[in-house]
Design a protein around this motif. Sequence first.
Motif, PDB file in Angstrom:
ATOM      1  N   ILE A  16       0.845  -1.211   0.000  1.00 10.96           N
ATOM      2  CA  ILE A  16       0.000   0.000   0.000  1.00 10.96           C
ATOM      3  C   ILE A  16       0.876   1.256   0.000  1.00 10.96           C
ATOM      4  O   ILE A  16       0.630   2.213  -0.739  1.00 10.96           O
ATOM      5  N   GLY A  17       1.920   1.242   0.820  1.00 10.26           N
ATOM      6  CA  GLY A  17       2.834   2.378   0.863  1.00 10.26           C
ATOM      7  C   GLY A  17       3.521   2.608  -0.468  1.00 10.26           C
ATOM      8  O   GLY A  17       3.693   3.760  -0.903  1.00 10.26           O
ATOM      9  N   ALA A  18       3.906   1.528  -1.146  1.00 13.90           N
ATOM     10  CA  ALA A  18       4.563   1.651  -2.449  1.00 13.90           C
ATOM     11  C   ALA A  18       3.616   2.230  -3.496  1.00 13.90           C
ATOM     12  O   ALA A  18       3.998   3.101  -4.295  1.00 13.90           O
ATOM     13  N   ILE A  72      10.274   9.792   6.980  1.00 13.87           N
ATOM     14  CA  ILE A  72      10.700  10.061   8.355  1.00 13.87           C
ATOM     15  C   ILE A  72       9.523  10.541   9.204  1.00 13.87           C
ATOM     16  O   ILE A  72       9.349  10.124  10.362  1.00 13.87           O
ATOM     17  N   ALA A  73       8.696  11.426   8.636  1.00 13.14           N
ATOM     18  CA  ALA A  73       7.537  11.943   9.375  1.00 13.14           C
ATOM     19  C   ALA A  73       6.599  10.811   9.775  1.00 13.14           C
ATOM     20  O   ALA A  73       6.090  10.784  10.912  1.00 13.14           O
ATOM     21  N   MET A  74       6.351   9.870   8.866  1.00 13.31           N
ATOM     22  CA  MET A  74       5.480   8.735   9.192  1.00 13.31           C
ATOM     23  C   MET A  74       6.102   7.865  10.284  1.00 13.31           C
ATOM     24  O   MET A  74       5.415   7.416  11.209  1.00 13.31           O
ATOM     25  N   MET A  75       7.409   7.638  10.181  1.00 13.75           N
ATOM     26  CA  MET A  75       8.086   6.818  11.191  1.00 13.75           C
ATOM     27  C   MET A  75       8.060   7.496  12.555  1.00 13.75           C
ATOM     28  O   MET A  75       7.819   6.847  13.582  1.00 13.75           O
ATOM     29  N   LEU A  76       8.316   8.805  12.562  1.00 14.96           N
ATOM     30  CA  LEU A  76       8.296   9.533  13.835  1.00 14.96           C
ATOM     31  C   LEU A  76       6.891   9.578  14.430  1.00 14.96           C
ATOM     32  O   LEU A  76       6.718   9.451  15.648  1.00 14.96           O
ATOM     33  N   GLY A  77       5.878   9.759  13.581  1.00 20.17           N
ATOM     34  CA  GLY A  77       4.501   9.753  14.066  1.00 20.17           C
ATOM     35  C   GLY A  77       4.126   8.410  14.657  1.00 20.17           C
ATOM     36  O   GLY A  77       3.553   8.332  15.760  1.00 20.17           O
ATOM     37  N   CYS A 102       0.667  13.357  11.168  1.00 26.10           N
ATOM     38  CA  CYS A 102      -0.646  13.285  11.834  1.00 26.10           C
ATOM     39  C   CYS A 102      -1.435  12.065  11.386  1.00 26.10           C
ATOM     40  O   CYS A 102      -2.137  11.432  12.192  1.00 26.10           O
ATOM     41  N   ALA A 103      -1.318  11.730  10.093  1.00 29.58           N
ATOM     42  CA  ALA A 103      -2.030  10.555   9.576  1.00 29.58           C
ATOM     43  C   ALA A 103      -1.533   9.276  10.239  1.00 29.58           C
ATOM     44  O   ALA A 103      -2.322   8.362  10.527  1.00 29.58           O
ATOM     45  N   ALA A 104      -0.221   9.207  10.489  1.00 29.58           N
ATOM     46  CA  ALA A 104       0.337   8.024  11.153  1.00 29.58           C
ATOM     47  C   ALA A 104      -0.221   7.887  12.564  1.00 29.58           C
ATOM     48  O   ALA A 104      -0.603   6.792  12.995  1.00 29.58           O
ATOM     49  N   ILE A 105      -0.280   9.007  13.297  1.00 26.01           N
ATOM     50  CA  ILE A 105      -0.831   8.976  14.661  1.00 26.01           C
ATOM     51  C   ILE A 105      -2.319   8.605  14.626  1.00 26.01           C
ATOM     52  O   ILE A 105      -2.783   7.760  15.404  1.00 26.01           O
ATOM     53  N   SER A 116      -0.050  -0.638   8.715  1.00 26.75           N
ATOM     54  CA  SER A 116       0.920  -0.088   9.657  1.00 26.75           C
ATOM     55  C   SER A 116       1.658   1.093   9.026  1.00 26.75           C
ATOM     56  O   SER A 116       2.289   0.934   7.977  1.00 26.75           O
ATOM     57  N   PRO A 117       1.603   2.291   9.633  1.00 24.00           N
ATOM     58  CA  PRO A 117       2.317   3.442   9.067  1.00 24.00           C
ATOM     59  C   PRO A 117       3.823   3.217   8.965  1.00 24.00           C
ATOM     60  O   PRO A 117       4.460   3.658   8.007  1.00 24.00           O
TER      61      PRO A 117
END
Length: 692
Positions: A285-287, A327-332, A576-579, A603-604
């Motif tokens: 999905i991420g790809a 990185i933003a998704m991983m950090l979230g 924010c989407a990851a959270i 999973s984000p």
Amino acid sequence: MERERDGFNHDDEDDYKKSDGGHQRVMVEEAFKDTAVPPWTKQITIRAMVTSFILSIVFIFIVMKLNLTTGVIPSLNVAAGLLGFAILRSYTALIQKCGFLKQPFTRQENTVIQTCVVASSGIAFSSGTASYMLGMSPIVAGQAEGANTPNNVKQLSLGWMIGFLFAVSFLGLFSIVPLRKMMILRYKLTYPSGTATAYLINSFHTPKGAKLAKKQVAVLFKTFCFSFVFAFFQWFFVAADGCGFSSFPTFGLQAYDKRFYFDFSSTYVGVGIICPYMVNISLLIGAILSWGVMWPLIEQKKGDWYSAETSESSLHGIQGYRVFIAIAMMLGDGLFHVVYMLIKTGTSLAMHKSEKKQSSQEIGQKYSNTEIVNYDEQRRTQSFLKDQIPNWVAFLGYVILAAISITVVPFIFHQLKWYHVLVAYAIAPVLAFCNAYGCGLTDWSLASNYGKVAIIIFSSWVGLDNGGVIAGLASCGVMMSIVSTASDLMQDFKTGYLTLASPRSMFFSQVFGTAMGCIMSPLIFWFFYKAYSVGDPEGSYPAPYGLMYRGISLLGVEGIDSLPKNCVKLSIIFFCAAIATNILTELLRRYETKYGLCRFIPSPMCMAIPFYLGAYFAIDMCLGSLILYLWRRKNKQKANDFAPAVASGLICGDSLWGVPSAILALSGVKAPICMKFLSSSVNDKVDAFLAG
């Protein structure tokens, strides 16, 4: 990315674990009541250590290759326990026939081997050779194009890498030892991976389990041979970059340009078999979201959002969107899990605190009297309390090792001062406890998330001019090593508790495995580093986390002003989407139980990885999931019994081909054939050129 948990639902394990608050009711120890438990000094044998050393080299090669390609690492506990059993059972059977067997092979010895191997391969993950250490190198710094001053770049060398790992990797063991009785006996934490590993080892040492293990080893050997030979066959067609089966345009050349293709990697088909279905689907999905939708749209803004002259590998161009949104998704995702785990840990501790408090002596008395729920628990608790590791030894060990590390680490990284390291070691035991406790509840280690938080804090603290990039990355290593080894040791204590292995044998085998990992991980990384262009995004070993971890450190020292246009907005949206995705997952898990919809939420963290790399490995892993799904439809029991062996064989064979392949590369030997795929128009031009 965190190491994935075992994705299998062993049917036989359900019979073993008819649980009530985590306690097994079936009398497993009845099968072993006539088998004497050897003292801890005889559980750690020379043959066990030799076997552990051999298997550690194999598993570190596997983990290192996975680290340097995509960073998705499955649980290898099953393979470690199975191979350890197979090697020593074969050895002891041969010695017994010759009449020289002095000590039989026991499940405690099997547990020691598994502990050593997992500890050493765990260092290959937490050592950061493919992440924060590589992020310090000039190769990755050149891609980041920011803060490339001498103070923010460090040449890799074996000497300081091994020295740094020895300085920081053992503190986590001493930080968590005093809490072993509280975690295992008082709170009765499950530690699912440790429990499942104990189940497997216990079953191996029964007649029925030994018979099944023998069949599993045979299957593993067959798939290992197939995978190794197939990798050898593929080598003949890769005379240059872009050649071979790994560049096969499975879905057409346009899809290939967007990194959608099947690259014939047995390793990632095997990883896909081991990882849970939703992990593999999340990757795909991420790809699709990134390489199929977002990047083509952003590339249309070239010249507006970012300069048309910017190279594709620059963080000021399209690469900046790929890296920093990931990185933003991983950090979230990481921030949510850290906060959630802290809340869950605090809530659970408050519940336990409200109950009647018991001293360690009272715990021992309770478990030796009439309140024992069954024979299993009585025997295990007596064994667990038998060989104590004095708390003063743990405290003294932590203080001495911390003092050594506070002296050594600033010598290796002059950007970090002694008080920075002191602050890290003052905070680390609390985080180690939280991680070990959370791992006992959920089987999920958040070591890399704590490391990312440390990067931002310490890089900001030190500042750009004082080498904040290197300081942040080095602090990540300090924090990650302590937090990761602490949770690993507690998992091993749980395994030892269920197999009657002594806590002392578990501790010393973990120390031995950690020492092996501190030496072998940098050596094996160096083998790849010298043979291949490690860190090259277009190469065979792109090591994506090197650039990502450096990107996090750059955020700490430079802020967000250096990013391309709208990159910050997109990063905040995905953060924010990851959270939000994680909150939705937890709400569904808690309140919606009829349809189990939480199983279908991606999973984000997994979705973020293809944002940088593309879809090729996700397609491989989804094929592994498809194989497992069809196999289970046909024969669920057989699939559950043999799928781990098939997956392990595929991973081991393909990964170990990396050894002769690297030797050939170092020797300057090239493959004889280049198999390349061209469009018809390019092929016409080539024909015309050759004809002219």
